[in-house]
Design an enzyme around this catalytic site. Structure first.
Site, PDB file in Angstrom:
ATOM      1  N   GLY A 216       0.906  -1.199  -0.024  1.00  0.00           N
ATOM      2  CA  GLY A 216      -0.001  -0.089   0.122  1.00  0.00           C
ATOM      3  C   GLY A 216       0.857   1.191  -0.035  1.00  0.00           C
ATOM      4  O   GLY A 216       1.832   1.341  -0.715  1.00  0.00           O
ATOM      5  N   ILE A 217       0.327   2.184   0.740  1.00  0.00           N
ATOM      6  CA  ILE A 217       1.010   3.382   0.792  1.00  0.00           C
ATOM      7  C   ILE A 217       2.230   3.573   1.263  1.00  0.00           C
ATOM      8  O   ILE A 217       3.384   4.103   0.943  1.00  0.00           O
ATOM      9  CB  ILE A 217      -0.075   4.604   1.809  1.00  0.00           C
ATOM     10  CG1 ILE A 217      -1.180   4.646   1.038  1.00  0.00           C
ATOM     11  CG2 ILE A 217       0.780   5.879   1.632  1.00  0.00           C
ATOM     12  CD1 ILE A 217      -2.406   5.383   1.736  1.00  0.00           C
ATOM     13  N   ASP A 236       7.851  -3.676   8.966  1.00  0.00           N
ATOM     14  CA  ASP A 236       6.194  -4.030   9.158  1.00  0.00           C
ATOM     15  C   ASP A 236       6.176  -5.300  10.242  1.00  0.00           C
ATOM     16  O   ASP A 236       7.327  -5.797  10.692  1.00  0.00           O
ATOM     17  CB  ASP A 236       6.036  -4.613   7.821  1.00  0.00           C
ATOM     18  CG  ASP A 236       4.455  -4.227   7.727  1.00  0.00           C
ATOM     19  OD1 ASP A 236       3.540  -4.690   8.575  1.00  0.00           O
ATOM     20  OD2 ASP A 236       4.010  -3.615   6.807  1.00  0.00           O
ATOM     21  N   LYS A 293     -16.691   0.154  13.507  1.00  0.00           N
ATOM     22  CA  LYS A 293     -18.193  -0.326  14.015  1.00  0.00           C
ATOM     23  C   LYS A 293     -18.489   1.280  14.632  1.00  0.00           C
ATOM     24  O   LYS A 293     -17.889   2.135  14.787  1.00  0.00           O
ATOM     25  CB  LYS A 293     -17.872  -1.235  15.513  1.00  0.00           C
ATOM     26  CG  LYS A 293     -17.506  -2.468  15.126  1.00  0.00           C
ATOM     27  CD  LYS A 293     -18.958  -3.469  14.607  1.00  0.00           C
ATOM     28  CE  LYS A 293     -18.430  -4.639  14.334  1.00  0.00           C
ATOM     29  NZ  LYS A 293     -19.231  -5.403  13.245  1.00  0.00           N
ATOM     30  N   LEU A 295     -20.190   3.631  17.241  1.00  0.00           N
ATOM     31  CA  LEU A 295     -20.068   3.708  18.711  1.00  0.00           C
ATOM     32  C   LEU A 295     -20.737   2.755  19.429  1.00  0.00           C
ATOM     33  O   LEU A 295     -20.077   2.252  20.550  1.00  0.00           O
ATOM     34  CB  LEU A 295     -20.206   5.171  19.292  1.00  0.00           C
ATOM     35  CG  LEU A 295     -19.666   5.557  20.574  1.00  0.00           C
ATOM     36  CD1 LEU A 295     -18.344   5.048  20.822  1.00  0.00           C
ATOM     37  CD2 LEU A 295     -19.853   6.940  20.723  1.00  0.00           C
ATOM     38  N   ASN A 345     -15.703  10.434  10.290  1.00  0.00           N
ATOM     39  CA  ASN A 345     -16.284   9.404   9.454  1.00  0.00           C
ATOM     40  C   ASN A 345     -17.205   8.400  10.052  1.00  0.00           C
ATOM     41  O   ASN A 345     -16.909   8.037  11.229  1.00  0.00           O
ATOM     42  CB  ASN A 345     -15.329   8.668   8.609  1.00  0.00           C
ATOM     43  CG  ASN A 345     -15.685   8.036   7.177  1.00  0.00           C
ATOM     44  OD1 ASN A 345     -16.618   8.491   6.831  1.00  0.00           O
ATOM     45  ND2 ASN A 345     -14.919   7.200   6.757  1.00  0.00           N
ATOM     46  N   TYR A 351     -10.950   5.232  14.648  1.00  0.00           N
ATOM     47  CA  TYR A 351      -9.927   5.708  13.790  1.00  0.00           C
ATOM     48  C   TYR A 351      -9.898   7.245  13.870  1.00  0.00           C
ATOM     49  O   TYR A 351      -8.929   7.715  13.668  1.00  0.00           O
ATOM     50  CB  TYR A 351     -10.327   5.154  12.287  1.00  0.00           C
ATOM     51  CG  TYR A 351      -9.379   5.392  11.292  1.00  0.00           C
ATOM     52  CD1 TYR A 351      -8.263   4.570  11.120  1.00  0.00           C
ATOM     53  CD2 TYR A 351      -9.671   6.295  10.301  1.00  0.00           C
ATOM     54  CE1 TYR A 351      -7.389   4.594  10.014  1.00  0.00           C
ATOM     55  CE2 TYR A 351      -8.802   6.615   9.131  1.00  0.00           C
ATOM     56  CZ  TYR A 351      -7.736   5.749   9.213  1.00  0.00           C
ATOM     57  OH  TYR A 351      -6.853   6.031   8.204  1.00  0.00           O
TER      58      TYR A 351
END
Ligand code: NAD
Length: 445
Positions: A216-217, A236, A293, A295, A345, A351
């Site tokens: 990925g990034i 990693d 998920k 809250l 979000n 997150y």
């Protein structure tokens, strides 16, 4: 992951249907290739009377082999329109913006750049000046939303006295390296900017650690930092060993298998860096996870796992490497936030909290790093085409891609180029910034 809509939009029938229905039309973005000219056309540079930034900006542009025009020429297709607004000292003078841009905005070529230069509002000598300089943000972001064909607009506030620190930022913004950076406000301040002897390999002799580098990034960051001359330590978790070795081999770097949430991780990283390299210059906190998920359904485990990887482990590593002076003077710490940390979000309280915490980390550590001649900044990616975003349900994913001025997702390399700009020795005046790499997503501030 291919963006089928974008492929369709680039085809003949696709263009026809999209124009007829007024659908979002994602342009093919120009991306950096070694040896490529910075811009696809000359830069027209203008200034409000009394501006202090156009002369040093022109010097930077010429050194970057960008052809500079100081007056509009008929039939010209510009690669960039650059306006020094630092001379604007009252709201009455804001019309200078319209006067410069209005006649030429249609002559900006594909993937063209609009760049407004100003003074940090708090440095204004009068309230009127501060207000006028703050107003530049609204102008720039709105122009950005009007540009078509992959064009982007940015505002750069240059503190008085920091005029000599603009080179790396102007070279980044006025090139294909900033393809997916749009509608941003960047601040350049004091700092001992050192211009690299070779702009194609500005990180020669530097050691860079990238966490989460196996895919990925993070893998793109390892490649771009390696391309720019850094010796890369690709880090990693052990389960990602195979991908990690592949990336490290590609860039001639080394691998470190480590779970950054392990309490022993900061000390292991310190030992590895001191024994193998005698220290580190660039530390990129890219590793991150999501465990979404709402809250009401958020378990303590999900919360802790996300906060642990995305924030707590990074603070522990910073503390270890700064206290032990493993991060060399003039070092760089680069965080990876997210637009979810700015706008919030759905389903991402854990997150969003962690990624807003990264912004907090940048703001609080910036003065500490500055004392040592270093910097700390973060990128805040928007929708980037990765495995993380491939997991998003198809409709939400499609909306996520289109909801930006550029009407498409970014690529991992777009985030990596912004990281390389922060890491550049000439970016010493770029400290405490959060720059979104989001194609000017219509979400959040
Ligand atoms: P990814 O899942 O492909 O890669 C993340 C990497 O971090 C993985 O290789 C993973 O093994 C590693 N990692 C996870 N936990 C670790 C740990 N405890 N120790 C060491 N390594 C660990 O994700 P990505 O899409 O490449 O995202 C990279 C960063 O960008 C993340 O911080 C993510 O939150 C952020 N981001 C991504 C997007 C996007 O659109 N993809 C948007 C905003 C922010």
């Amino acid at each position: 992951m291919t963006d089928r809509y974008q492929t369709f939009a680039a085809s003949g029938p696709g263009r026809f249907v999209i124009n007829k229905l007024g659908l979002p039309n994602p342009a093919t973005l120009r991306r950096y290739q070694p040896g490529q000219p910075a811009l696809d056309g000359p830069a027209l540079v203008g200034a409000a009377p009394g501006g202090r930034l156009s002369a040093p900006a022109i010097e930077v542009l010429r050194a970057a082999e960008i052809s500079v025009l100081d007056s509009a020429a008929a039939e010209e297709r510009y690669g960039a329109l650059v306006f020094d607004a630092s001379g604007i000292t009252s709201p009455d003078e804001l019309g200078e913006l319209r006067e410069f841009f209005q006649p030429v905005i249609r002559s900006l070529g594909p993937c063209g750049r609009v760049l407004v230069l100003g003074s940090p509002p708090e440095s204004g000598a009068t309230a009127e000046e501060s207000i006028a300089q703050r107003a530049l943000e609204g102008f720039t972001r709105s122009v950005g939303k009007e540009l078509r064909r992959g064009g982007t607009a940015q505002l750069v506030y240059v503190a008085p006295g920091a005029e000599g620190n603009m080179a790396s930022t102007l070279r980044f913004l006025l090139s294909a390296k900033s393809a997916f950076v749009a509608g941003q406000v960047i601040r350049i301040g004091a700092g001992n900017a050192v211009e690299p002897s070779d702009w194609a390999r500005p990180l020669g002799g530097k050691v860079a650690v990238v966490t989460g580098a196996s895919q990925g990034i993070g893998a793109a960051m390892a490649r771009v930092l390696g391309r720019d001359g850094a010796q890369v330590v690709a880090l990693d978790i052990p389960a990602q060993g195979a991908g990690l070795v592949k990336v490290a081999n590609e860039v001639g770097g080394s691998t470190l298998q480590l779970d950054i949430t392990d309490p022993a991780a900061p000390a292991r990283l310190r030992e590895y860096l001191t024994e193998r390299y005698g220290g580190v210059d660039i530390l990129v906190h890219n590793a991150g996870i999501t465990k979404d998920k709402t809250l009401a359904k958020m378990s303590a485990d999900r919360w802790d796992a996300v906060l642990g990887v995305n924030l707590r482990s990074q603070l522990a590593i910073n503390a270890e490497l700064l206290t032990e002076s493993v991060l060399r003077d003039n070092g760089r710490i680069i965080g990876v936030s997210s637009i979810a940390g700015i706008a919030g979000n759905f389903g991402q309280t854990n997150y969003g909290t962690s990624k807003a915490g990264v912004i907090g980390m940048v703001r609080t550590a910036a003065p500490v790093l500055a004392e040592r001649g270093g910097t700390i900044n973060a990128v805040a990616p928007g929708f980037i085409e990765t495995r993380m975003t491939a997991k998003i349900p198809v409709l939400t994913r499609e909306v996520g891609r289109r909801l930006s001025s550029l009407a498409q997702g970014g690529l991992p390399v777009d985030v990596a180029e912004a990281v390389a700009w922060y890491a550049n020795p000439a970016s010493a005046g770029v400290n405490g910034n959060i720059v979104r790499v989001c194609g000017q997503a219509f979400l959040g501030a």
